[in-house]
Motif scaffolding. Structure first.
Motif, PDB file in Angstrom:
ATOM      1  N   ASP A 111      12.198   9.648 -52.167  1.00  0.00           N
ATOM      2  CA  ASP A 111      12.436   8.966 -53.426  1.00  0.00           C
ATOM      3  C   ASP A 111      12.329   9.969 -54.564  1.00  0.00           C
ATOM      4  O   ASP A 111      11.798  11.073 -54.387  1.00  0.00           O
ATOM      5  N   ASN A 112      12.822   9.594 -55.738  1.00  0.00           N
ATOM      6  CA  ASN A 112      12.709  10.479 -56.894  1.00  0.00           C
ATOM      7  C   ASN A 112      11.298  10.456 -57.474  1.00  0.00           C
ATOM      8  O   ASN A 112      10.851  11.440 -58.063  1.00  0.00           O
ATOM      9  N   LYS A 113      10.620   9.327 -57.338  1.00  0.00           N
ATOM     10  CA  LYS A 113       9.261   9.159 -57.825  1.00  0.00           C
ATOM     11  C   LYS A 113       8.426   8.499 -56.737  1.00  0.00           C
ATOM     12  O   LYS A 113       8.973   7.949 -55.775  1.00  0.00           O
ATOM     13  N   LEU A 114       7.112   8.540 -56.913  1.00  0.00           N
ATOM     14  CA  LEU A 114       6.220   7.917 -55.947  1.00  0.00           C
ATOM     15  C   LEU A 114       6.335   6.399 -56.030  1.00  0.00           C
ATOM     16  O   LEU A 114       6.181   5.804 -57.095  1.00  0.00           O
ATOM     17  N   SER A 115       6.630   5.772 -54.917  1.00  0.00           N
ATOM     18  CA  SER A 115       6.732   4.313 -54.860  1.00  0.00           C
ATOM     19  C   SER A 115       5.955   3.804 -53.655  1.00  0.00           C
ATOM     20  O   SER A 115       6.070   4.342 -52.556  1.00  0.00           O
ATOM     21  N   ILE A 116       5.155   2.775 -53.903  1.00  0.00           N
ATOM     22  CA  ILE A 116       4.287   2.230 -52.864  1.00  0.00           C
ATOM     23  C   ILE A 116       4.455   0.716 -52.805  1.00  0.00           C
ATOM     24  O   ILE A 116       4.430   0.042 -53.832  1.00  0.00           O
ATOM     25  N   SER A 117       4.626   0.187 -51.616  1.00  0.00           N
ATOM     26  CA  SER A 117       4.670  -1.258 -51.409  1.00  0.00           C
ATOM     27  C   SER A 117       3.814  -1.588 -50.191  1.00  0.00           C
ATOM     28  O   SER A 117       3.967  -0.960 -49.142  1.00  0.00           O
ATOM     29  N   MET A 118       2.904  -2.545 -50.360  1.00  0.00           N
ATOM     30  CA  MET A 118       2.000  -2.900 -49.268  1.00  0.00           C
ATOM     31  C   MET A 118       2.036  -4.398 -49.015  1.00  0.00           C
ATOM     32  O   MET A 118       2.136  -5.202 -49.941  1.00  0.00           O
ATOM     33  N   THR A 119       1.956  -4.752 -47.757  1.00  0.00           N
ATOM     34  CA  THR A 119       1.819  -6.145 -47.350  1.00  0.00           C
ATOM     35  C   THR A 119       0.544  -6.287 -46.536  1.00  0.00           C
ATOM     36  O   THR A 119       0.336  -5.537 -45.571  1.00  0.00           O
ATOM     37  N   PHE A 120      -0.315  -7.215 -46.955  1.00  0.00           N
ATOM     38  CA  PHE A 120      -1.569  -7.448 -46.249  1.00  0.00           C
ATOM     39  C   PHE A 120      -1.518  -8.766 -45.494  1.00  0.00           C
ATOM     40  O   PHE A 120      -0.956  -9.755 -45.985  1.00  0.00           O
ATOM     41  N   ILE A 121      -2.121  -8.775 -44.333  1.00  0.00           N
ATOM     42  CA  ILE A 121      -2.258  -9.978 -43.524  1.00  0.00           C
ATOM     43  C   ILE A 121      -3.753 -10.234 -43.336  1.00  0.00           C
ATOM     44  O   ILE A 121      -4.481  -9.371 -42.823  1.00  0.00           O
ATOM     45  N   GLY A 122      -4.191 -11.384 -43.793  1.00  0.00           N
ATOM     46  CA  GLY A 122      -5.599 -11.726 -43.682  1.00  0.00           C
ATOM     47  C   GLY A 122      -5.805 -13.058 -42.988  1.00  0.00           C
ATOM     48  O   GLY A 122      -4.843 -13.715 -42.583  1.00  0.00           O
ATOM     49  N   GLU A 123      -7.046 -13.449 -42.875  1.00  0.00           N
ATOM     50  CA  GLU A 123      -7.387 -14.726 -42.251  1.00  0.00           C
ATOM     51  C   GLU A 123      -8.384 -15.478 -43.127  1.00  0.00           C
ATOM     52  O   GLU A 123      -9.251 -14.871 -43.760  1.00  0.00           O
ATOM     53  N   SER A 124      -8.230 -16.798 -43.173  1.00  0.00           N
ATOM     54  CA  SER A 124      -9.156 -17.627 -43.934  1.00  0.00           C
ATOM     55  C   SER A 124      -9.302 -18.986 -43.275  1.00  0.00           C
ATOM     56  O   SER A 124      -8.317 -19.613 -42.893  1.00  0.00           O
ATOM     57  N   LYS A 125     -10.541 -19.433 -43.144  1.00  0.00           N
ATOM     58  CA  LYS A 125     -10.790 -20.774 -42.614  1.00  0.00           C
ATOM     59  C   LYS A 125     -10.656 -21.830 -43.704  1.00  0.00           C
ATOM     60  O   LYS A 125     -10.343 -22.987 -43.432  1.00  0.00           O
ATOM     61  N   LYS A 126     -10.899 -21.425 -44.955  1.00  0.00           N
ATOM     62  CA  LYS A 126     -10.813 -22.367 -46.069  1.00  0.00           C
ATOM     63  C   LYS A 126     -10.274 -21.647 -47.306  1.00  0.00           C
ATOM     64  O   LYS A 126     -11.048 -21.184 -48.154  1.00  0.00           O
ATOM     65  N   PRO A 127      -8.946 -21.533 -47.434  1.00  0.00           N
ATOM     66  CA  PRO A 127      -8.349 -20.842 -48.578  1.00  0.00           C
ATOM     67  C   PRO A 127      -8.659 -21.548 -49.897  1.00  0.00           C
ATOM     68  O   PRO A 127      -8.840 -22.764 -49.931  1.00  0.00           O
ATOM     69  N   VAL A 128      -8.693 -20.771 -50.970  1.00  0.00           N
ATOM     70  CA  VAL A 128      -8.853 -21.314 -52.315  1.00  0.00           C
ATOM     71  C   VAL A 128      -7.525 -21.119 -53.046  1.00  0.00           C
ATOM     72  O   VAL A 128      -7.007 -20.008 -53.108  1.00  0.00           O
ATOM     73  N   PHE A 129      -6.985 -22.193 -53.593  1.00  0.00           N
ATOM     74  CA  PHE A 129      -5.693 -22.139 -54.269  1.00  0.00           C
ATOM     75  C   PHE A 129      -5.884 -22.170 -55.790  1.00  0.00           C
ATOM     76  O   PHE A 129      -6.993 -21.982 -56.286  1.00  0.00           O
ATOM     77  N   ARG A 130      -4.801 -22.429 -56.521  1.00  0.00           N
ATOM     78  CA  ARG A 130      -4.844 -22.437 -57.990  1.00  0.00           C
ATOM     79  C   ARG A 130      -4.908 -23.843 -58.574  1.00  0.00           C
ATOM     80  O   ARG A 130      -4.670 -24.024 -59.762  1.00  0.00           O
ATOM     81  N   LYS A 131      -5.238 -24.814 -57.781  1.00  0.00           N
ATOM     82  CA  LYS A 131      -5.205 -26.216 -58.203  1.00  0.00           C
ATOM     83  C   LYS A 131      -6.560 -26.648 -58.757  1.00  0.00           C
ATOM     84  O   LYS A 131      -7.486 -26.966 -58.013  1.00  0.00           O
ATOM     85  N   ALA A 132      -6.673 -26.655 -60.093  1.00  0.00           N
ATOM     86  CA  ALA A 132      -7.910 -27.068 -60.754  1.00  0.00           C
ATOM     87  C   ALA A 132      -7.930 -28.581 -60.972  1.00  0.00           C
ATOM     88  O   ALA A 132      -6.897 -29.249 -60.867  1.00  0.00           O
ATOM     89  N   LYS A 133      -9.098 -29.111 -61.305  1.00  0.00           N
ATOM     90  CA  LYS A 133      -9.251 -30.535 -61.601  1.00  0.00           C
ATOM     91  C   LYS A 133      -9.746 -30.720 -63.036  1.00  0.00           C
ATOM     92  O   LYS A 133     -10.254 -29.772 -63.656  1.00  0.00           O
ATOM     93  N   ILE A 134      -9.611 -31.929 -63.543  1.00  0.00           N
ATOM     94  CA  ILE A 134     -10.057 -32.246 -64.891  1.00  0.00           C
ATOM     95  C   ILE A 134     -11.584 -32.208 -64.981  1.00  0.00           C
ATOM     96  O   ILE A 134     -12.286 -32.574 -64.036  1.00  0.00           O
ATOM     97  N   ASN A 135     -12.103 -31.735 -66.121  1.00  0.00           N
ATOM     98  CA  ASN A 135     -13.536 -31.713 -66.427  1.00  0.00           C
ATOM     99  C   ASN A 135     -14.322 -30.757 -65.531  1.00  0.00           C
ATOM    100  O   ASN A 135     -15.433 -31.054 -65.090  1.00  0.00           O
ATOM    101  N   GLU A 136     -13.731 -29.592 -65.277  1.00  0.00           N
ATOM    102  CA  GLU A 136     -14.420 -28.527 -64.548  1.00  0.00           C
ATOM    103  C   GLU A 136     -14.721 -27.364 -65.490  1.00  0.00           C
ATOM    104  O   GLU A 136     -14.008 -27.142 -66.473  1.00  0.00           O
ATOM    105  N   PHE A 137     -15.762 -26.613 -65.172  1.00  0.00           N
ATOM    106  CA  PHE A 137     -16.031 -25.385 -65.904  1.00  0.00           C
ATOM    107  C   PHE A 137     -15.003 -24.315 -65.516  1.00  0.00           C
ATOM    108  O   PHE A 137     -14.533 -24.274 -64.374  1.00  0.00           O
TER     109      PHE A 137
END
Length: 270
Positions: A111-137
């Motif tokens: 390449d003309n410049k340094l380029s990096i792309s990474m893909t990670f594979i992980g494991e989770s028994k209980k993922p945390v998403f972006r779904k918030a609820k009303i009246n939370e800190f």
């Protein structure tokens, strides 16, 4: 914003979080390109490789997953010496050893410049998403604003500390893995606090009642890689206790409410 417009044209139920969750596997991918995300005069090649790894790991951690494997695609100029290539490799290997995952393959190109792309594979028994609820800190880990200051220094030609979070992000895995059972939603602060608040607002249909106010130097500071999260009010003592045990600074600054929130920061993509 062209980035968001493009993403909307890719139809998948897995898009919208820091990583895609399929059964108990978690997939995250990110790119790190010279003169877009960094300049080689700003940090060593080893530090560049470490940061490229950490920004991907941040997405895995904030989904409450642990990285198992990584795929690395890298393009580097033909002018690089064997020592420079070895320095790059040492950074990737150091991170893999510290976080206990294996680099299982990928691709290398010229390449003309340094380029990096990474893909990670992980494991989770209980993922945390972006779904918030009303009246939370609403809270974030660590402190915000230093990355923007240090980036401005680098752009002016000045130097920054080796411990700058722009050079080496501080991941809060010890805190988050313990606290995740008490957290409703989370994401890492890659594009700035205000932008990440907008993302949670859009996905969860919530607004915010602010208990503390922040100026744009803090709210628009990107590449912080601290964790923004929401949690039920009755979990406050538990969260603060875990923060104390793991020596993690926590700032509780808002409460979710009905409404919508729009970031005041200028876009930094496209």
């Amino acid at each position: 914003m062209k980035e968001e417009f493009f993403i909307k044209n890719i139809k998948s139920k897995y898009i919208g979080d820091d990583a895609a969750v399929i059964k108990n596997q978690v997939f995250a991918s990110d790119s790190f390109f010279e003169d877009i995300h960094f300049k080689t005069k700003w940090m060593s090649l080893k530090d560049i490789a470490i940061k490229a790894s950490l920004v991907n790991l941040s997405d895995i951690i904030v989904m409450n997953a642990k990285a198992k494997y990584a795929i690395l695609n890298i393009g580097f100029p033909t002018s690089y010496t064997l020592k420079e290539i070895k320095d790059l490799a040492s950074g990737f290997n150091e991170c893999a050893k510290k976080y206990n995952y294996e680099i299982i393959g990928g691709d290398t190109i010229k390449d003309n410049k340094l380029s990096i792309s990474m893909t990670f594979i992980g494991e989770s028994k209980k993922p945390v998403f972006r779904k918030a609820k009303i009246n939370e800190f609403v809270a974030f880990t660590g402190t915000l604003g230093s990355v923007k200051k240090d980036l401005n220094k680098l752009l002016r030609g000045a130097k920054v500390s080796k411990n700058s979070k722009f050079v080496k992000p501080k991941l809060r895995d010890k805190f988050f893995y313990i606290a995740s059972k008490y957290i409703t939603s989370a994401l890492d602060i890659s594009d700035g606090l205000f932008k990440e608040l907008e993302r949670i607002s859009r996905i969860s249909n919530v607004g915010y009642k602010f208990l503390k106010n922040f100026d744009k130097n803090i709210g628009c500071s990107g590449e912080e890689y601290e964790i923004l999260f929401t949690f039920p009010k009755n979990n406050l003592k538990k969260i603060l206790n875990i923060a104390k045990i793991t020596r993690t600074k926590i700032t509780v600054f808002a409460v979710t409410k009905r409404g919508r929130y729009k970031s005041i920061c200028s876009e930094n993509h496209f």
